[in-house]
Scaffold this motif. Structure first.
Motif, PDB file in Angstrom:
ATOM      1  N   THR A   4       0.753 -14.715 -19.950  1.00 22.10           N
ATOM      2  CA  THR A   4       2.002 -15.013 -19.263  1.00 22.10           C
ATOM      3  C   THR A   4       2.337 -13.893 -18.296  1.00 22.10           C
ATOM      4  O   THR A   4       2.436 -12.739 -18.709  1.00 22.10           O
ATOM      5  N   PRO A   5       2.474 -14.214 -17.008  1.00 22.04           N
ATOM      6  CA  PRO A   5       2.801 -13.156 -16.053  1.00 22.04           C
ATOM      7  C   PRO A   5       4.206 -12.619 -16.306  1.00 22.04           C
ATOM      8  O   PRO A   5       5.097 -13.348 -16.719  1.00 22.04           O
ATOM      9  N   SER A   6       4.385 -11.347 -16.064  1.00 27.74           N
ATOM     10  CA  SER A   6       5.713 -10.758 -16.235  1.00 27.74           C
ATOM     11  C   SER A   6       6.588 -11.162 -15.051  1.00 27.74           C
ATOM     12  O   SER A   6       6.089 -11.449 -13.973  1.00 27.74           O
ATOM     13  N   PRO A   7       7.920 -11.184 -15.238  1.00 32.29           N
ATOM     14  CA  PRO A   7       8.813 -11.586 -14.153  1.00 32.29           C
ATOM     15  C   PRO A   7       8.707 -10.681 -12.920  1.00 32.29           C
ATOM     16  O   PRO A   7       8.932 -11.119 -11.808  1.00 32.29           O
ATOM     17  N   SER A   8       8.341  -9.418 -13.116  1.00 28.71           N
ATOM     18  CA  SER A   8       8.286  -8.506 -11.977  1.00 28.71           C
ATOM     19  C   SER A   8       6.996  -8.657 -11.159  1.00 28.71           C
ATOM     20  O   SER A   8       6.944  -8.240 -10.029  1.00 28.71           O
ATOM     21  N   THR A   9       5.968  -9.230 -11.745  1.00 28.81           N
ATOM     22  CA  THR A   9       4.724  -9.464 -11.013  1.00 28.81           C
ATOM     23  C   THR A   9       4.272 -10.902 -11.250  1.00 28.81           C
ATOM     24  O   THR A   9       3.493 -11.182 -12.138  1.00 28.81           O
ATOM     25  N   PRO A  10       4.814 -11.812 -10.437  1.00 32.35           N
ATOM     26  CA  PRO A  10       4.498 -13.221 -10.654  1.00 32.35           C
ATOM     27  C   PRO A  10       3.006 -13.485 -10.562  1.00 32.35           C
ATOM     28  O   PRO A  10       2.292 -12.843  -9.804  1.00 32.35           O
ATOM     29  N   GLY A  11       2.538 -14.437 -11.353  1.00 32.43           N
ATOM     30  CA  GLY A  11       1.119 -14.795 -11.363  1.00 32.43           C
ATOM     31  C   GLY A  11       0.726 -15.524 -10.098  1.00 32.43           C
ATOM     32  O   GLY A  11       1.272 -16.560  -9.775  1.00 32.43           O
ATOM     33  N   ARG A  12      -0.207 -14.955  -9.376  1.00 33.09           N
ATOM     34  CA  ARG A  12      -0.647 -15.546  -8.113  1.00 33.09           C
ATOM     35  C   ARG A  12      -1.695 -16.631  -8.336  1.00 33.09           C
ATOM     36  O   ARG A  12      -2.223 -17.168  -7.379  1.00 33.09           O
ATOM     37  N   ASP A  13      -2.002 -16.938  -9.616  1.00 32.59           N
ATOM     38  CA  ASP A  13      -2.997 -17.961  -9.873  1.00 32.59           C
ATOM     39  C   ASP A  13      -2.403 -19.375  -9.804  1.00 32.59           C
ATOM     40  O   ASP A  13      -3.126 -20.350  -9.705  1.00 32.59           O
ATOM     41  N   HIS A  14      -1.101 -19.492  -9.834  1.00 29.85           N
ATOM     42  CA  HIS A  14      -0.459 -20.806  -9.726  1.00 29.85           C
ATOM     43  C   HIS A  14      -0.516 -21.269  -8.269  1.00 29.85           C
ATOM     44  O   HIS A  14      -0.256 -20.479  -7.349  1.00 29.85           O
ATOM     45  N   PRO A  15      -0.855 -22.535  -8.013  1.00 34.26           N
ATOM     46  CA  PRO A  15      -0.960 -23.018  -6.631  1.00 34.26           C
ATOM     47  C   PRO A  15       0.302 -22.792  -5.791  1.00 34.26           C
ATOM     48  O   PRO A  15       0.211 -22.558  -4.591  1.00 34.26           O
ATOM     49  N   GLY A  16       1.448 -22.821  -6.401  1.00 34.26           N
ATOM     50  CA  GLY A  16       2.693 -22.612  -5.674  1.00 34.26           C
ATOM     51  C   GLY A  16       2.901 -21.193  -5.201  1.00 34.26           C
ATOM     52  O   GLY A  16       3.733 -20.933  -4.336  1.00 34.26           O
ATOM     53  N   GLU A  17       2.153 -20.249  -5.749  1.00 33.72           N
ATOM     54  CA  GLU A  17       2.276 -18.848  -5.368  1.00 33.72           C
ATOM     55  C   GLU A  17       1.351 -18.472  -4.213  1.00 33.72           C
ATOM     56  O   GLU A  17       1.414 -17.375  -3.699  1.00 33.72           O
ATOM     57  N   ARG A  18       0.490 -19.384  -3.835  1.00 36.80           N
ATOM     58  CA  ARG A  18      -0.471 -19.098  -2.772  1.00 36.80           C
ATOM     59  C   ARG A  18      -0.085 -19.857  -1.508  1.00 36.80           C
ATOM     60  O   ARG A  18       0.759 -20.737  -1.516  1.00 36.80           O
ATOM     61  N   ALA A  19      -0.773 -19.543  -0.428  1.00 41.13           N
ATOM     62  CA  ALA A  19      -0.583 -20.283   0.814  1.00 41.13           C
ATOM     63  C   ALA A  19      -1.004 -21.728   0.598  1.00 41.13           C
ATOM     64  O   ALA A  19      -1.913 -22.018  -0.167  1.00 41.13           O
ATOM     65  N   ALA A  20      -0.317 -22.638   1.262  1.00 36.13           N
ATOM     66  CA  ALA A  20      -0.663 -24.050   1.176  1.00 36.13           C
ATOM     67  C   ALA A  20      -1.952 -24.310   1.946  1.00 36.13           C
ATOM     68  O   ALA A  20      -2.325 -23.550   2.837  1.00 36.13           O
ATOM     69  N   ALA A  21      -2.628 -25.406   1.629  1.00 37.88           N
ATOM     70  CA  ALA A  21      -3.895 -25.744   2.280  1.00 37.88           C
ATOM     71  C   ALA A  21      -3.727 -25.932   3.787  1.00 37.88           C
ATOM     72  O   ALA A  21      -4.539 -25.462   4.566  1.00 37.88           O
ATOM     73  N   ASP A  22      -2.695 -26.616   4.221  1.00 41.11           N
ATOM     74  CA  ASP A  22      -2.446 -26.842   5.651  1.00 41.11           C
ATOM     75  C   ASP A  22      -0.972 -26.588   5.941  1.00 41.11           C
ATOM     76  O   ASP A  22      -0.188 -27.527   6.061  1.00 41.11           O
ATOM     77  N   PRO A  23      -0.592 -25.321   6.049  1.00 41.53           N
ATOM     78  CA  PRO A  23       0.830 -25.014   6.192  1.00 41.53           C
ATOM     79  C   PRO A  23       1.417 -25.192   7.592  1.00 41.53           C
ATOM     80  O   PRO A  23       2.632 -25.149   7.741  1.00 41.53           O
TER      81      PRO A  23
END
Length: 160
Positions: A4-23
């Motif tokens: 579980t990622p800590s609140p201060s360092t959100p997990g970048r493995d979730h798709p919502g935390e990364r750039a979208a495929a075609d932003p």
């Protein structure tokens, strides 16, 4: 709390935390009035926690002189340059959605000259990406401003 990622360092493995495929949702140079609502709507994204929007307007003065009006003109490559800049912003920031529209033609005081917006997972990222987008558009896209002043003088200003 393994995995579980800590609140201060959100997990970048979730798709919502990364750039979208075609932003890139909207890029345009137009000779018609711009809409803040259109640009804001274009960057809506359920995974975005922050949206930053910048609106550039024609002001009544420049360098101590009263402005009467201005006109923008664009080189035929301007939209391609906008896309290149947008792609660089996306490469450097976790952009969920991005939009940028610039006006050309004759404008009056108070008219919208440029509207850009970026949505990202978090507000700081959105602010940073939006600032980079407008700053690079202003400095690198071949759009020129022809200002006319109340006293009858005029000037051309480099890339807008």
């Amino acid at each position: 709390m393994s995995g579980t990622p800590s609140p201060s360092t959100p997990g970048r493995d979730h798709p919502g935390e990364r750039a979208a495929a075609d932003p890139i949702r909207l890029l345009a140079i137009r000779d018609t009035p711009l809409s803040v609502d259109e640009v804001f709507a274009a960057v809506g994204d359920a995974a975005a926690g922050g949206t930053a929007l910048f609106v550039g307007t024609v002001r009544s003065h420049d360098n101590g002189a009263d402005v009467d009006g201005l006109g923008y003109s664009a080189h035929p490559t301007a939209e391609a340059e906008m896309r290149r800049i947008a792609e660089k912003v996306i490469a450097d920031h976790p952009v969920r959605a991005l939009a940028a529209v610039h006006r050309v033609g004759d404008l009056r005081i108070g008219d919208l000259a440029v509207v850009v917006a970026v949505s990202c997972p978090h507000r700081g990222e959105a602010f940073d990406a939006c600032r980079k987008l407008i700053d690079d558009l202003k400095h690198e896209v071949p759009i020129w401003k022809h200002q006319t002043f109340v006293d009858g003088t005029e000037e051309w200003v480099g890339a807008s």
